[in-house]
Design a protein around this motif. Structure first.
Motif, PDB file in Angstrom:
ATOM      1  N   THR A 261      49.608  30.143  81.533  1.00 25.92           N
ATOM      2  CA  THR A 261      50.040  29.571  82.804  1.00 25.92           C
ATOM      3  C   THR A 261      50.221  30.651  83.859  1.00 25.92           C
ATOM      4  N   ALA A 262      50.156  30.212  85.092  1.00 25.01           N
ATOM      5  CA  ALA A 262      50.399  31.135  86.194  1.00 25.01           C
ATOM      6  C   ALA A 262      51.890  31.237  86.448  1.00 25.01           C
ATOM      7  N   SER A 263      52.310  32.344  87.029  1.00 20.18           N
ATOM      8  CA  SER A 263      53.700  32.434  87.461  1.00 20.18           C
ATOM      9  C   SER A 263      53.762  33.365  88.652  1.00 20.18           C
ATOM     10  N   GLY A 264      54.898  33.399  89.310  1.00 17.73           N
ATOM     11  CA  GLY A 264      54.989  34.180  90.540  1.00 17.73           C
ATOM     12  C   GLY A 264      55.055  35.675  90.288  1.00 17.73           C
ATOM     13  N   ILE A 265      55.255  36.420  91.368  1.00 22.10           N
ATOM     14  CA  ILE A 265      55.378  37.869  91.261  1.00 22.10           C
ATOM     15  C   ILE A 265      56.703  38.205  90.620  1.00 22.10           C
ATOM     16  N   SER A 266      56.638  38.954  89.513  1.00 23.76           N
ATOM     17  CA  SER A 266      57.867  39.364  88.861  1.00 23.76           C
ATOM     18  C   SER A 266      57.595  40.625  88.062  1.00 23.76           C
ATOM     19  N   LEU A 267      58.547  41.555  88.126  1.00 18.63           N
ATOM     20  CA  LEU A 267      58.391  42.795  87.358  1.00 18.63           C
ATOM     21  C   LEU A 267      58.922  42.639  85.937  1.00 18.63           C
ATOM     22  N   HIS A 268      59.432  41.447  85.611  1.00 21.11           N
ATOM     23  CA  HIS A 268      59.893  41.219  84.245  1.00 21.11           C
ATOM     24  C   HIS A 268      58.679  41.031  83.340  1.00 21.11           C
ATOM     25  N   LEU A 269      58.393  42.042  82.551  1.00 23.89           N
ATOM     26  CA  LEU A 269      57.156  42.034  81.783  1.00 23.89           C
ATOM     27  C   LEU A 269      57.145  40.983  80.699  1.00 23.89           C
ATOM     28  N   LEU A 270      58.327  40.500  80.317  1.00 22.78           N
ATOM     29  CA  LEU A 270      58.395  39.567  79.198  1.00 22.78           C
ATOM     30  C   LEU A 270      58.433  38.115  79.658  1.00 22.78           C
ATOM     31  N   LYS A 271      58.436  37.907  80.973  1.00 20.56           N
ATOM     32  CA  LYS A 271      58.485  36.546  81.489  1.00 20.56           C
ATOM     33  C   LYS A 271      57.173  35.837  81.192  1.00 20.56           C
ATOM     34  N   PRO A 272      57.236  34.634  80.613  1.00 18.41           N
ATOM     35  CA  PRO A 272      55.988  33.954  80.257  1.00 18.41           C
ATOM     36  C   PRO A 272      55.137  33.680  81.495  1.00 18.41           C
ATOM     37  N   GLY A 273      53.830  33.715  81.306  1.00 23.34           N
ATOM     38  CA  GLY A 273      52.901  33.397  82.386  1.00 23.34           C
ATOM     39  C   GLY A 273      52.555  34.608  83.210  1.00 23.34           C
ATOM     40  N   GLY A 274      51.642  34.384  84.115  1.00 20.65           N
ATOM     41  CA  GLY A 274      51.138  35.468  84.948  1.00 20.65           C
ATOM     42  C   GLY A 274      49.711  35.134  85.279  1.00 20.65           C
ATOM     43  N   ASN A 275      49.132  35.862  86.208  1.00 21.34           N
ATOM     44  CA  ASN A 275      47.780  35.524  86.603  1.00 21.34           C
ATOM     45  C   ASN A 275      47.053  36.754  87.113  1.00 21.34           C
ATOM     46  N   THR A 276      45.742  36.768  86.913  1.00 16.94           N
ATOM     47  CA  THR A 276      44.923  37.846  87.465  1.00 16.94           C
ATOM     48  C   THR A 276      43.734  37.217  88.181  1.00 16.94           C
ATOM     49  N   PHE A 277      43.054  38.033  88.974  1.00 20.15           N
ATOM     50  CA  PHE A 277      41.889  37.527  89.706  1.00 20.15           C
ATOM     51  C   PHE A 277      40.925  36.824  88.767  1.00 20.15           C
ATOM     52  N   ALA A 278      40.523  37.559  87.724  1.00 18.40           N
ATOM     53  CA  ALA A 278      39.463  37.052  86.863  1.00 18.40           C
ATOM     54  C   ALA A 278      39.926  35.820  86.093  1.00 18.40           C
ATOM     55  N   ALA A 279      41.167  35.870  85.585  1.00 19.28           N
ATOM     56  CA  ALA A 279      41.675  34.729  84.831  1.00 19.28           C
ATOM     57  C   ALA A 279      41.797  33.507  85.733  1.00 19.28           C
ATOM     58  N   ASN A 280      42.249  33.729  86.951  1.00 19.16           N
ATOM     59  CA  ASN A 280      42.405  32.628  87.895  1.00 19.16           C
ATOM     60  C   ASN A 280      41.059  31.976  88.197  1.00 19.16           C
ATOM     61  N   ILE A 281      40.033  32.811  88.380  1.00 16.06           N
ATOM     62  CA  ILE A 281      38.700  32.258  88.656  1.00 16.06           C
ATOM     63  C   ILE A 281      38.233  31.438  87.447  1.00 16.06           C
ATOM     64  N   ALA A 282      38.398  31.989  86.258  1.00 17.43           N
ATOM     65  CA  ALA A 282      37.921  31.291  85.063  1.00 17.43           C
ATOM     66  C   ALA A 282      38.670  29.979  84.851  1.00 17.43           C
ATOM     67  N   ASN A 283      39.965  29.998  85.114  1.00 18.20           N
ATOM     68  CA  ASN A 283      40.768  28.806  84.845  1.00 18.20           C
ATOM     69  C   ASN A 283      40.539  27.692  85.854  1.00 18.20           C
ATOM     70  N   THR A 284      40.258  28.021  87.097  1.00 23.33           N
ATOM     71  CA  THR A 284      40.282  27.001  88.131  1.00 23.33           C
ATOM     72  C   THR A 284      38.937  26.714  88.797  1.00 23.33           C
ATOM     73  N   PHE A 285      37.904  27.552  88.526  1.00 19.67           N
ATOM     74  CA  PHE A 285      36.670  27.411  89.284  1.00 19.67           C
ATOM     75  C   PHE A 285      36.032  26.033  89.070  1.00 19.67           C
ATOM     76  N   ALA A 286      36.001  25.565  87.805  1.00 19.82           N
ATOM     77  CA  ALA A 286      35.295  24.327  87.495  1.00 19.82           C
ATOM     78  C   ALA A 286      35.890  23.125  88.238  1.00 19.82           C
ATOM     79  N   MET A 287      37.205  23.130  88.429  1.00 16.24           N
ATOM     80  CA  MET A 287      37.857  21.971  89.042  1.00 16.24           C
ATOM     81  C   MET A 287      38.051  22.134  90.545  1.00 16.24           C
ATOM     82  N   ALA A 288      37.655  23.274  91.063  1.00 18.99           N
ATOM     83  CA  ALA A 288      37.932  23.539  92.470  1.00 18.99           C
ATOM     84  C   ALA A 288      36.961  22.788  93.367  1.00 18.99           C
ATOM     85  N   GLY A 289      37.427  22.419  94.555  1.00 18.91           N
ATOM     86  CA  GLY A 289      36.560  21.791  95.554  1.00 18.91           C
ATOM     87  C   GLY A 289      35.776  22.857  96.300  1.00 18.91           C
ATOM     88  N   LYS A 290      35.171  22.458  97.408  1.00 27.51           N
ATOM     89  CA  LYS A 290      34.292  23.364  98.129  1.00 27.51           C
ATOM     90  C   LYS A 290      35.066  24.575  98.659  1.00 27.51           C
TER      91      LYS A 290
END
Lengths: 325, 258
Positions: A261-290
């Motif tokens: 899952t995605a999560s906001g900006i946080s320096l807590h390394l153990l907080k569940p979730g997180g997101n990166t450019f590449a992961a975000n593209i892979a996760n959302t590209f198929a369902m994204a609109g134009k």
């Protein structure tokens, strides 16, 4: 018999010879052209990618009502399109840098062990295993990370949080295995082989004369490494780390699987979730609109630029002390 | 500071191959001893047994005794690293550390010995570079890379690096073979001035050089094709070159060899 003077004869003979030595021969020309062609092709491909990214990104950037660089929202397909890459930049850079910090010392240690400490047969076998790690597809790392490593990390995360929570990095309200730290460790394992095998090659190139010079001064094995090997391999180690960083920045599927899952900006390394450019593209590209797809491509453009900057920075570091090899 | 070396019954091996056979000799302190002989006769191998550098090659080993004054360098509790700190070495090709400046090259050995004080280092750098006859040429560019010097200067830098730690013995393995005649002369002058303080052993292919710089000369030769190298004789340089005791030595120095 022709009435050729000695000089004319010499000139003719020399002409023949110089022509043979010149680069005008067909083989030389063909090789020169193909080499030049490959070089140009590379630039054309790079330029084409850049143009593609820019052209496809422009519509979304125009529609964006939020600040593209600083916003944490990601709703490009909403009626009022709002999205920004702050969170993605943060997650990408944090996970990659952390992976680099974790992987480099281990990789250099492995390379030193293989090059200088291990007995010959063990060194060969170990080098082979390290190279094999590089051949494991990233989806396998992702599955391994999610199925095996994340459950193990649940316990580790709880332990770190409970006992070392006073360190801000391990703090936070909720902790879990599917966190940035886990993703970074998986990334570190993925970039370990490339850093290790390049640094090993560099270490093996250290001139025997330099090693003997250090030995003859009465250096121990570790001192030889510090005096002759590490300084000589410095620029190579930097290049190797940067190649590793490049791979970590662009790594998609393993990170997407581990973080979930995605999560906001946080320096807590153990907080569940997180997101990166590449992961975000892979996760959302198929369902994204134009506009959504265009926005993702814009984020890809930023990743492209970051990778470029990393490589330029590495080159700058390497060339700064160029006169010292 | 300078010490006597006494070698007895020394054999050196590369794996199963014996490279040198049963060498015994005494090397006097504060003198220059030259080793001459054809290529591949074990001069360099023997030189490298004197500071335990032979054994850094995988599979290489040594039998026999090397006494530095009273200490057996191959004794069971002698640390080869400690041996190399008191017996300096200059190699065939100049090998300054390419990543270090001139200054850093000179102090490399001192740093190993834990000398850290800047003033002391500065003083030793100047003294060593003066000792190696290089100070005037490099004093304005001590921070420049050592590898940027000419071949002859690099070799003198390597000598400065070796003498900076004030070794008891200085071993030189064909130190001039990669240098031009002028640089060679500079190094030979340097050897002459260093012998007041150090025990110097020099391997050379150049017999004129041996005659010019050394007090005593040892002639090495192969016992036969495919056999290990051995020392034929050692004597005053003067005697070796005018009236050698062995026929083989005379054949070699007069060029009637083989």
């Amino acid at each position: 018999m022709t009435s050729e003077t000695l000089e004319q004869g010499a000139t003719r003979a020399l002409d023949g010879r110089t022509r043979k030595m010149s680069t005008g021969r067909l083989g030389d020309r063909l090789f020169g052209l193909s080499a030049k062609g490959s070089g140009i092709l590379l630039l054309v491909i790079m330029a084409a990618i850049a143009v593609f990214l820019i052209v496809k990104a422009v519509p979304a950037l125009r529609a964006d009502k939020a600040n593209f660089l600083t916003s944490q929202e990601w709703n490009p397909d909403a009626a009022q399109s709002r999205f920004g890459i702050a969170q993605l930049t943060f997650g990408t850079v944090l996970s990659s840098v952390l992976a680099l910090i974790l992987a480099t010392p281990v990789a250099v240690g492995i390379a030193l062990f293989i090059a200088f400490y291990a007995p010959r047969r063990l060194a060969d076998g170990l080098g082979y295993v390290v190279d094999l790690l590089a051949a494991v597809p990233s989806i396998v790392y992702g599955l391994w990370g999610l199925q095996f490593f994340v459950p193990k990390m649940n316990g580790v995360a709880t332990f770190l949080h409970d006992d070392f929570g006073w360190i801000p990095l391990f703090g936070g309200d909720t902790v879990g295995g599917q966190c940035i730290l886990t993703a970074s460790i998986v990334l570190a394992i993925m970039i370990l082989p490339i850093i290790s095998s390049i640094t090993r090659e560099i270490f093996l190139q250290v001139p025997r004369a330099n090693i003997e010079a250090a030995l003859a001064l009465g250096a121990t094995r570790w001192e030889v490494i510090r005096m002759a090997v590490l300084p000589f391999g410095r620029s190579g180690m930097i290049s190797a780390s940067m190649l590793g960083l490049g791979r970590a920045l662009g790594e998609t599927i393993a990170v997407a699987l581990v973080l979930g899952t995605a999560s906001g900006i946080s320096l807590h390394l153990l907080k569940p979730g997180g997101n990166t450019f590449a992961a975000n593209i892979a996760n959302t590209f198929a369902m994204a609109g134009k506009i959504g797809q265009s926005a993702l491509i814009a984020s890809g453009l930023v990743l492209f630029v970051i990778t470029l900057l990393v490589n330029m920075a590495a080159r700058a570091v390497i060339s700064r002390r160029k006169e010292f090899v | 500071m300078a010490k006597r070396i006494e070698v007895s019954g020394l054999n050196a091996y590369y794996g199963k191959t014996r490279a040198i056979e049963d060498i015994s000799m005494t090397i006097e302190p504060r003198s220059v001893t030259a080793f001459i002989g054809p290529s591949g006769c074990g001069k360099s191998t023997f030189l490298r047994t004197l500071n335990r550098m032979h054994e850094v090659i995988p599979g290489a080993r040594v039998e026999g005794k090397v006494l530095l004054d009273d200490l057996d360098l191959y004794g069971p509790d002698v640390d080869p690293v400690a041996v190399r700190r008191v017996i300096g070495m200059v190699f065939q090709r100049p090998n300054p550390f390419p990543t270090m400046s001139i200054y850093e090259n000179v102090v490399a050995g001192l740093k190993l010995n834990g000398v850290r004080r800047k003033a002391q280092l500065d003083e030793i750098v100047e003294k060593s570079l003066r000792g190696a006859n290089l100070w005037n040429e490099v004093k304005d560019r001590l921070g420049r890379p050592g590898a940027g010097l000419s071949g002859g200067q690099q070799q003198r830098l390597c000598i400065a690096r070796a003498i900076a730690v004030e070794p008891q013995v200085l071993l030189m393995d064909e130190p001039c073979s990669a240098l031009d005649p002028i640089s060679t002369l500079a190094i030979e002058d340097l050897i002459a001035s260093l012998k007041d303080q150090y025990t110097i052993v020099i391997v050379t292919h150049n017999m004129q050089q041996a005659a010019r710089v050394s007090d005593r000369t040892a002639f090495f030769n192969l016992a036969g094709p495919g056999k290990p190298g051995r020392m034929v004789e050692i004597d005053e340089t003067n005697k070796i070159f005018t009236n050698p005791g062995e026929k083989a030595t005379e054949d070699y120095i007069t060029g009637r060899f083989g």
